[in-house]
Design an enzyme around this catalytic site. Sequence first.
Site, short mmCIF file in Angstrom:
data_model
loop_
_atom_site.label_atom_id
_atom_site.label_comp_id
_atom_site.label_asym_id
_atom_site.label_seq_id
_atom_site.Cartn_x
_atom_site.Cartn_y
_atom_site.Cartn_z
N ARG A 35 43.47 57.02 23.14
CA ARG A 35 44.31 58.14 23.57
C ARG A 35 45.69 57.66 24.05
NH1 ARG A 35 39.86 62.13 26.48
NH2 ARG A 35 39.65 63.51 24.69
N LYS A 39 28.86 67.33 27.17
CA LYS A 39 29.48 68.53 27.76
C LYS A 39 28.88 69.76 27.07
CE LYS A 39 33.84 66.25 28.92
NZ LYS A 39 35.24 66.05 28.50
N GLY A 54 37.21 62.52 22.74
CA GLY A 54 37.57 61.26 23.38
C GLY A 54 36.43 60.27 23.27
N GLY A 79 36.50 68.94 23.13
CA GLY A 79 36.47 70.37 23.41
C GLY A 79 37.67 71.06 22.77
N1 LIG Z 1 20.94 62.41 25.22
C1 LIG Z 1 21.97 62.26 26.04
N2 LIG Z 1 21.81 62.42 27.38
C2 LIG Z 1 22.84 62.26 28.22
N3 LIG Z 1 24.09 61.94 27.83
C3 LIG Z 1 24.31 61.76 26.53
C4 LIG Z 1 23.26 61.93 25.57
N4 LIG Z 1 23.78 61.69 24.35
C5 LIG Z 1 25.08 61.40 24.53
N5 LIG Z 1 25.42 61.42 25.84
C6 LIG Z 1 26.71 61.11 26.45
O1 LIG Z 1 27.68 62.02 25.97
C7 LIG Z 1 28.94 61.48 26.35
C8 LIG Z 1 30.02 62.04 25.45
O2 LIG Z 1 30.00 63.46 25.47
P1 LIG Z 1 31.30 64.39 25.35
O3 LIG Z 1 30.78 65.77 25.19
O4 LIG Z 1 32.20 64.09 26.49
O5 LIG Z 1 31.95 63.83 23.99
P2 LIG Z 1 33.35 64.04 23.30
O6 LIG Z 1 33.44 65.42 22.81
O7 LIG Z 1 33.52 62.96 22.32
O8 LIG Z 1 34.45 63.85 24.40
P3 LIG Z 1 35.48 64.87 25.05
O9 LIG Z 1 34.97 66.28 24.94
O10 LIG Z 1 35.45 64.36 26.45
O11 LIG Z 1 36.74 64.63 24.32
C9 LIG Z 1 28.79 59.99 26.26
O12 LIG Z 1 29.24 59.41 27.48
C10 LIG Z 1 27.28 59.78 26.04
O13 LIG Z 1 26.72 58.77 26.86
O1 LIG Z 2 37.98 64.42 27.39
C1 LIG Z 2 38.42 65.53 27.10
O2 LIG Z 2 37.82 66.31 26.32
C2 LIG Z 2 39.75 65.97 27.66
O3 LIG Z 2 40.42 64.91 28.28
C3 LIG Z 2 39.57 67.14 28.62
O4 LIG Z 2 38.79 66.74 29.72
P1 LIG Z 2 37.93 67.84 30.52
O5 LIG Z 2 36.80 68.25 29.62
O6 LIG Z 2 37.47 67.14 31.77
O7 LIG Z 2 38.86 69.00 30.81
#
Ligand SMILES: Nc1ncnc2c1ncn2[C@@H]1O[C@H](COP(=O)(O)OP(=O)(O)OP(=O)(O)O)[C@@H](O)[C@H]1O
Ligand SMILES: O=C(O)[C@H](O)COP(=O)(O)O
Length: 403
Positions: free
Chosen positions: A37, A202, A360, A384
């Site tokens: 990033r 998330k 991310g 997201g």
């Molecule tokens: N089964 C699980 N239980 C708990 N955590 C998990 C599981 N599978 C994946 N993860 C966690 O999910 C996290 C990533 O989820 P996130 O939704 O933030 O991903 P992203 O969409 O790539 O990132 P962002 O939305 O922050 O840009 C990682 O840190 C990973 O360890």
């Molecule tokens: O990791 C992300 O998806 C962005 O940096 C936004 O972070 P947030 O989900 O904590 O708002």
Amino acid sequence: MKTIDELLAEGVAGKRVFVRADLNVPLDGTTITDDGRIRAVRPTVAQLAAAGARVVVASHLGRPKGAPDPAFSLAPAAARLGELLGAEVAFATDTVGESARATVDALADGQVAVIENLRFNAGETSKDDAERGAFADQLAQLADVYVGDGFGAVHRKHASVFDLPARLPHAAGGLIATEVGVLKKLTEDVARPYAVVLGGAKVSDKLGVIDHLLEKADRILIGGGMAYTFLKAKGLEVGTSLLQEDQVPAVRGYLKRAEELGVEFVLPVDVLVAGEFPDLKTKAPANPTTVAADAIPADQEGLDIGPETRKLYAAKLADAATVFWNGPMGVFEHPDYAEGTKAVAQALVDSPAFSVVGGGDSAAAVRILGFDENAFGHISTGGGASLEYLEGKTLPGLAALED
Ligand SMILES: Nc1ncnc2c1ncn2[C@@H]1O[C@H](COP(=O)(O)OP(=O)(O)OP(=O)(O)O)[C@@H](O)[C@H]1O
Ligand SMILES: O=C(O)[C@H](O)COP(=O)(O)O
């Protein structure tokens, strides 16, 4: 939307330009484990500095609770930005206080400063318009011009994303322009079959997007922490796995509609489970066991998709023409739970499909696990944000740049 080139053509020399970036990078203590990033926004900062602007870079990092918390300091990201720019980057130890004002005042033309985590101030994320506005007023005092380039945060109606651009002349940075350009293609004419892979942690943020994707995708594969709410909705027990209990009825609705629309939902058939979440610091062996998805023990947590699911998902991606992937398949930060994420990344590398990896953590996972970024169609800095863009929602951080 005014572009950065148009802004540069108007001239920014001597002006204080506030760049809202997304420097929300994964950290191991104070060590950045993936700087994607920061690299993504570097060209915008470099262009502005080269044009003689006094660049004030701002971002959130993690989810601190509206007060300073050293664990979420942007200092490591500021240092890394300096390395990438090959220039000194000043760092303000607060966001709108004495340090920020003094640091910005001390900038000469062409110099760059990073201010501390925006979320150390409750006004940044407040749901109250007046509270957010008051914080945006304070931020506005640090700058003459606003450049929005934190694509990963454009789905957040936060002070620095939504309210601040209304207070300053504004333009979109190059990263936002690139991201929107690629994602727009996925909302227009998509080559089919179109497969979407969703995982990550998330869950509550991202479940809603499925409603919209049902209208667009041919196949939806679910993994990561997201999978357990689906397995529960199918009537299975998920032990202590991540679960969005309140969303179970909605998920049942998605499964039903998918059937009606002829959209294929693919869920894990086996998972790796353990009695506790792994230690991501020591990476001590976690010794997980593989169980069928309908046999998760009550005291165990699902932390990755299992070997049969890896094969199944690879097969479901092999003949796709377009793939959008958001969210790791497991806790990839620990080697015992990285195989599911690796398998999906490898399937995309092997497939001729146009693949977009969004998020991310997903983008970081691909790089940390050793894949070549160029083997994918596009690696988005937004998780997201990219999902909500595909959902067709008006994103506050893009709308604010439009007028
Ligand atoms: N089964 C699980 N239980 C708990 N955590 C998990 C599981 N599978 C994946 N993860 C966690 O999910 C996290 C990533 O989820 P996130 O939704 O933030 O991903 P992203 O969409 O790539 O990132 P962002 O939305 O922050 O840009 C990682 O840190 C990973 O360890
Ligand atoms: O990791 C992300 O998806 C962005 O940096 C936004 O972070 P947030 O989900 O904590 O708002």
